[in-house]
Write a protein that holds these residues in place. Sequence first.
Motif, mmCIF file in Angstrom:
data_model
loop_
_atom_site.group_PDB
_atom_site.id
_atom_site.type_symbol
_atom_site.label_atom_id
_atom_site.label_comp_id
_atom_site.label_asym_id
_atom_site.label_seq_id
_atom_site.Cartn_x
_atom_site.Cartn_y
_atom_site.Cartn_z
ATOM 1 N N ILE A 180 0.845 -1.200 0.000
ATOM 2 C CA ILE A 180 0.000 0.000 0.000
ATOM 3 C C ILE A 180 0.875 1.242 0.000
ATOM 4 O O ILE A 180 0.631 2.198 -0.734
ATOM 5 C CB ILE A 180 -0.971 -0.017 1.201
ATOM 6 N N ARG A 181 1.928 1.225 0.795
ATOM 7 C CA ARG A 181 2.855 2.367 0.867
ATOM 8 C C ARG A 181 3.496 2.634 -0.507
ATOM 9 O O ARG A 181 3.613 3.779 -0.936
ATOM 10 C CB ARG A 181 3.929 2.116 1.919
ATOM 11 N N VAL A 182 3.901 1.569 -1.198
ATOM 12 C CA VAL A 182 4.500 1.719 -2.530
ATOM 13 C C VAL A 182 3.490 2.345 -3.488
ATOM 14 O O VAL A 182 3.828 3.251 -4.256
ATOM 15 C CB VAL A 182 5.014 0.350 -3.054
ATOM 16 N N GLN A 183 2.240 1.887 -3.447
ATOM 17 C CA GLN A 183 1.196 2.442 -4.317
ATOM 18 C C GLN A 183 0.967 3.918 -4.006
ATOM 19 O O GLN A 183 0.849 4.753 -4.911
ATOM 20 C CB GLN A 183 -0.108 1.661 -4.155
ATOM 21 N N LEU A 184 0.917 4.252 -2.723
ATOM 22 C CA LEU A 184 0.721 5.648 -2.321
ATOM 23 C C LEU A 184 1.882 6.529 -2.765
ATOM 24 O O LEU A 184 1.679 7.659 -3.229
ATOM 25 C CB LEU A 184 0.547 5.743 -0.807
ATOM 26 N N GLU A 185 3.089 6.031 -2.630
ATOM 27 C CA GLU A 185 4.265 6.812 -3.042
ATOM 28 C C GLU A 185 4.262 7.027 -4.548
ATOM 29 O O GLU A 185 4.596 8.116 -5.030
ATOM 30 C CB GLU A 185 5.556 6.128 -2.590
ATOM 31 N N TRP A 186 3.892 6.008 -5.299
ATOM 32 C CA TRP A 186 3.799 6.131 -6.761
ATOM 33 C C TRP A 186 2.766 7.186 -7.126
ATOM 34 O O TRP A 186 3.018 8.071 -7.948
ATOM 35 C CB TRP A 186 3.441 4.776 -7.365
ATOM 36 N N CYS A 187 1.610 7.120 -6.492
ATOM 37 C CA CYS A 187 0.556 8.094 -6.762
ATOM 38 C C CYS A 187 1.018 9.506 -6.414
ATOM 39 O O CYS A 187 0.835 10.442 -7.189
ATOM 40 C CB CYS A 187 -0.696 7.715 -5.972
ATOM 41 N N ARG A 188 1.625 9.657 -5.249
ATOM 42 C CA ARG A 188 2.106 10.973 -4.814
ATOM 43 C C ARG A 188 3.094 11.542 -5.820
ATOM 44 O O ARG A 188 3.007 12.698 -6.229
ATOM 45 C CB ARG A 188 2.760 10.851 -3.436
ATOM 46 N N SER A 189 4.016 10.718 -6.253
ATOM 47 C CA SER A 189 5.041 11.144 -7.202
ATOM 48 C C SER A 189 4.435 11.559 -8.546
ATOM 49 O O SER A 189 4.771 12.614 -9.099
ATOM 50 C CB SER A 189 6.051 10.011 -7.387
#
Length: 124
Positions: A78-87
């Motif tokens: 979930i953290r990886v998905q959130l970081e990708w989205c944020r970026s």
Amino acid sequence: MTATTSQRELFQFLEDRFACAQACTECARACALRASLVDPDGTPEQELVRRKGIMCAEVCDATCRVLSEQNHLDEESIRVQLEWCRSVCLESAHVFDQYPGAEDSAKVCRECAQACSDFMATLV
């Protein structure tokens, strides 16, 4: 009857997760709309805005699905998905800043990026 600390934490976690999913939904809509307003055969600048809008809409939509659906992803996924989205949202906002008339889309992208950052901060 009052909620226990763990119940309150769970409620807060779910509220934060929903807020992030809502921001992703709004961003996906704004970016899809921005992309649809750009001539696909336009200038290189217009093509960049269109591509970023499409990409951001797709990433935000995927992130919203991850956050909204009952899934078995671990916290790191979930953290990886959130970081990708944020970026992607921040990249898109930067591109939209350079394109006249896209200021509202840039703002929504930044709000989504902030919501992702805020939700990531709640993950332990």
